[in-house]
Motif scaffolding. Sequence first.
Motif, PDB file in Angstrom:
ATOM      1  N   ASP A 211       0.807  -1.222   0.000  1.00  0.00           N
ATOM      2  CA  ASP A 211       0.000   0.000   0.000  1.00  0.00           C
ATOM      3  C   ASP A 211       0.843   1.275   0.000  1.00  0.00           C
ATOM      4  O   ASP A 211       0.314   2.378   0.045  1.00  0.00           O
ATOM      5  CB  ASP A 211      -0.950   0.015   1.193  1.00  0.00           C
ATOM      6  N   ASP A 212       2.180   1.125  -0.041  1.00  0.00           N
ATOM      7  CA  ASP A 212       3.102   2.261  -0.085  1.00  0.00           C
ATOM      8  C   ASP A 212       3.009   3.134   1.161  1.00  0.00           C
ATOM      9  O   ASP A 212       3.406   4.298   1.158  1.00  0.00           O
ATOM     10  CB  ASP A 212       2.852   3.121  -1.331  1.00  0.00           C
ATOM     11  N   ASN A 213       2.484   2.574   2.259  1.00  0.00           N
ATOM     12  CA  ASN A 213       2.414   3.311   3.519  1.00  0.00           C
ATOM     13  C   ASN A 213       3.798   3.408   4.162  1.00  0.00           C
ATOM     14  O   ASN A 213       4.591   2.473   4.097  1.00  0.00           O
ATOM     15  CB  ASN A 213       1.484   2.598   4.508  1.00  0.00           C
ATOM     16  N   LEU A 214       4.066   4.536   4.794  1.00  0.00           N
ATOM     17  CA  LEU A 214       5.237   4.651   5.650  1.00  0.00           C
ATOM     18  C   LEU A 214       4.820   4.169   7.038  1.00  0.00           C
ATOM     19  O   LEU A 214       3.862   4.693   7.626  1.00  0.00           O
ATOM     20  CB  LEU A 214       5.716   6.100   5.716  1.00  0.00           C
ATOM     21  N   LYS A 215       5.524   3.187   7.546  1.00  0.00           N
ATOM     22  CA  LYS A 215       5.131   2.575   8.825  1.00  0.00           C
ATOM     23  C   LYS A 215       6.160   2.888   9.903  1.00  0.00           C
ATOM     24  O   LYS A 215       7.347   2.557   9.766  1.00  0.00           O
ATOM     25  CB  LYS A 215       4.979   1.061   8.663  1.00  0.00           C
ATOM     26  N   LEU A 216       5.691   3.540  10.952  1.00  0.00           N
ATOM     27  CA  LEU A 216       6.517   3.841  12.110  1.00  0.00           C
ATOM     28  C   LEU A 216       6.077   2.964  13.278  1.00  0.00           C
ATOM     29  O   LEU A 216       4.896   2.657  13.429  1.00  0.00           O
ATOM     30  CB  LEU A 216       6.388   5.317  12.511  1.00  0.00           C
ATOM     31  N   ALA A 217       7.030   2.575  14.099  1.00  0.00           N
ATOM     32  CA  ALA A 217       6.732   1.778  15.293  1.00  0.00           C
ATOM     33  C   ALA A 217       7.124   2.572  16.525  1.00  0.00           C
ATOM     34  O   ALA A 217       8.248   3.084  16.617  1.00  0.00           O
ATOM     35  CB  ALA A 217       7.482   0.447  15.267  1.00  0.00           C
ATOM     36  N   CYS A 218       6.196   2.689  17.466  1.00  0.00           N
ATOM     37  CA  CYS A 218       6.474   3.293  18.768  1.00  0.00           C
ATOM     38  C   CYS A 218       6.596   2.133  19.757  1.00  0.00           C
ATOM     39  O   CYS A 218       5.588   1.526  20.130  1.00  0.00           O
ATOM     40  CB  CYS A 218       5.348   4.250  19.171  1.00  0.00           C
ATOM     41  N   VAL A 219       7.814   1.820  20.133  1.00  0.00           N
ATOM     42  CA  VAL A 219       8.096   0.647  20.977  1.00  0.00           C
ATOM     43  C   VAL A 219       8.484   1.150  22.357  1.00  0.00           C
ATOM     44  O   VAL A 219       9.606   1.608  22.583  1.00  0.00           O
ATOM     45  CB  VAL A 219       9.219  -0.220  20.372  1.00  0.00           C
ATOM     46  N   ALA A 220       7.540   1.082  23.279  1.00  0.00           N
ATOM     47  CA  ALA A 220       7.777   1.631  24.616  1.00  0.00           C
ATOM     48  C   ALA A 220       6.671   1.176  25.559  1.00  0.00           C
ATOM     49  O   ALA A 220       5.556   0.856  25.131  1.00  0.00           O
ATOM     50  CB  ALA A 220       7.820   3.156  24.576  1.00  0.00           C
ATOM     51  N   ARG A 221       6.995   1.168  26.833  1.00  0.00           N
ATOM     52  CA  ARG A 221       5.992   0.903  27.859  1.00  0.00           C
ATOM     53  C   ARG A 221       4.888   1.951  27.755  1.00  0.00           C
ATOM     54  O   ARG A 221       5.154   3.133  27.509  1.00  0.00           O
ATOM     55  CB  ARG A 221       6.685   0.987  29.229  1.00  0.00           C
ATOM     56  N   TRP A 241      -1.694  14.780   9.023  1.00  0.00           N
ATOM     57  CA  TRP A 241      -1.243  13.421   9.294  1.00  0.00           C
ATOM     58  C   TRP A 241      -2.350  12.402   9.083  1.00  0.00           C
ATOM     59  O   TRP A 241      -2.084  11.250   8.735  1.00  0.00           O
ATOM     60  CB  TRP A 241      -0.674  13.311  10.709  1.00  0.00           C
ATOM     61  N   LYS A 242      -3.577  12.821   9.261  1.00  0.00           N
ATOM     62  CA  LYS A 242      -4.709  11.922   9.002  1.00  0.00           C
ATOM     63  C   LYS A 242      -4.847  11.638   7.509  1.00  0.00           C
ATOM     64  O   LYS A 242      -5.361  10.590   7.106  1.00  0.00           O
ATOM     65  CB  LYS A 242      -6.006  12.545   9.528  1.00  0.00           C
ATOM     66  N   GLU A 243      -4.377  12.581   6.680  1.00  0.00           N
ATOM     67  CA  GLU A 243      -4.567  12.460   5.227  1.00  0.00           C
ATOM     68  C   GLU A 243      -3.399  11.774   4.524  1.00  0.00           C
ATOM     69  O   GLU A 243      -3.506  11.415   3.347  1.00  0.00           O
ATOM     70  CB  GLU A 243      -4.778  13.863   4.638  1.00  0.00           C
ATOM     71  N   ARG A 244      -2.286  11.593   5.227  1.00  0.00           N
ATOM     72  CA  ARG A 244      -1.099  11.018   4.585  1.00  0.00           C
ATOM     73  C   ARG A 244      -1.045   9.504   4.754  1.00  0.00           C
ATOM     74  O   ARG A 244      -1.674   8.941   5.656  1.00  0.00           O
ATOM     75  CB  ARG A 244       0.162  11.662   5.167  1.00  0.00           C
ATOM     76  N   LYS A 245      -0.271   8.862   3.872  1.00  0.00           N
ATOM     77  CA  LYS A 245      -0.092   7.414   3.953  1.00  0.00           C
ATOM     78  C   LYS A 245       0.945   7.082   5.021  1.00  0.00           C
ATOM     79  O   LYS A 245       2.097   6.735   4.737  1.00  0.00           O
ATOM     80  CB  LYS A 245       0.340   6.853   2.597  1.00  0.00           C
ATOM     81  N   LEU A 246       0.509   7.221   6.242  1.00  0.00           N
ATOM     82  CA  LEU A 246       1.367   6.996   7.409  1.00  0.00           C
ATOM     83  C   LEU A 246       0.613   6.144   8.421  1.00  0.00           C
ATOM     84  O   LEU A 246      -0.562   6.393   8.697  1.00  0.00           O
ATOM     85  CB  LEU A 246       1.754   8.332   8.042  1.00  0.00           C
ATOM     86  N   HIS A 247       1.291   5.140   8.951  1.00  0.00           N
ATOM     87  CA  HIS A 247       0.694   4.309   9.988  1.00  0.00           C
ATOM     88  C   HIS A 247       1.676   4.184  11.161  1.00  0.00           C
ATOM     89  O   HIS A 247       2.879   3.990  10.947  1.00  0.00           O
ATOM     90  CB  HIS A 247       0.362   2.908   9.465  1.00  0.00           C
ATOM     91  N   VAL A 248       1.159   4.332  12.370  1.00  0.00           N
ATOM     92  CA  VAL A 248       1.975   4.190  13.575  1.00  0.00           C
ATOM     93  C   VAL A 248       1.465   2.999  14.382  1.00  0.00           C
ATOM     94  O   VAL A 248       0.287   2.953  14.755  1.00  0.00           O
ATOM     95  CB  VAL A 248       1.953   5.466  14.439  1.00  0.00           C
ATOM     96  N   SER A 249       2.353   2.053  14.637  1.00  0.00           N
ATOM     97  CA  SER A 249       2.016   0.876  15.452  1.00  0.00           C
ATOM     98  C   SER A 249       2.612   1.065  16.844  1.00  0.00           C
ATOM     99  O   SER A 249       3.816   1.325  16.980  1.00  0.00           O
ATOM    100  CB  SER A 249       2.591  -0.397  14.823  1.00  0.00           C
TER     101      SER A 249
END
Length: 419
Positions: A211-221, A241-249
């Motif tokens: 899907d060409d999404n940029l995927k960021l991971a927030c790895v923390a307690r 940010w709601k309109e861009r192809k960005l996903h944060v896990s």
Amino acid sequence: MPISKDSVRIGALTEGRSKVSRRFTIISSCSDLWGGSEELWSAAACALAENGHSVSCFKTGVDTNHPSVRRLKSFNCTVRNLRRRNRGPVLIKYAHVLPLALHLLTRRPDLVLISQGDNYDGLYLGYLCQKLGIPYTLICQKASDYLWPEDKLRSYKSAVFEGAVKCFFVSEHNRRLTEDQYGITLKNAQVVRNPYMVRTAQPLPWPVNDDDNLKLACVARLYLLDKGQDMLLRVLARNKWKERKLHVSFFGQGVNRQSLESLAGKLGIQNISFEGQTSEVISIWRDHHALILPSRAEGMPLSLVESMMCGRPGIVTNVGGTAEIVEDRVTGFLAAPVEDSLDAVLEEMWARRHDLREMGRRAATRIRELVSPNPAQDFANMLLKIVGELAEAKTRRHVVGHITASDPSPVRVSPDAEI
């Protein structure tokens, strides 16, 4: 100057000290069931036990089924409950000190290691060791700019720091801040690294998403006071940010998960997910392009070290030791721990998103220059060296005392003696 018989005697008594089985007691003051701050002491305990040394561990709220606890026991380390995980009255809260004191008096360990999740929560244990005359070291896994000691406690706490054989910090920032908070210079301070959970000789292949999404991971307690995920959510709630192809896990567990999920719902954020806790760290970075860490306070975040090891740059706040391993705009991005700064840095990252792969490659090279392949074994070796030096000093005092008692006359040196 010729070698004296007494020098030979001291050498004979201290020779081969590394072959002697040493006694260690390790006390963790961390109140969580398990956390990143536990990895250093537990891995070092296993390394010491594997080499024939005796290790007793005390941990708040021991979960006997936790993999790390089972591993400690597999190396014949004893693991005891320090206290229950509660916030009861003071008399109940510190009821565990008496049985701990009895253990220390009975066992007389060569060294006590006190592992703190912060830089203050285990100082009362150092005070106990002082009163019992048992040498101790401190680990400080974090220092917070917003948590300063009360004036009435500064004197006793600073004495505990200065009375330690060694004070270990996981970043220079934490060392400097602790010295500022107590108005002291710690000549016994040393910076150490935490062990990390990834073993990869080179960066992982770069993720390719359909899907060409940029995927960021927030790895923390999931603990907002330190980790600041609420700031990130408010930034992601901005329309761009709601309109861009960005996903944060969001990976991790903690006391604020429901608060974060509720806040995300209130803000109408759709491009995020809560993935829970995972021990498969490499699997995170096979599928994500970068780390995002909006912390308010840190020591040296393991998730940043691990993401860099895997060839993923970090977008992190400049707190704790992050700036000691991230070169801004070269191996990652540094933001101030406020929303507008985080938004500006994310905007710059977005404009340079096609550079992230190269930044990740540079990050992987740099972190291997800064962190050794086996920090736990390095730390275990440091503890053994400390115990050896303490034993040698004790032997020297004993020999000098014996010589003085048997021959109280002053020692005279000939003016012609070779010095």
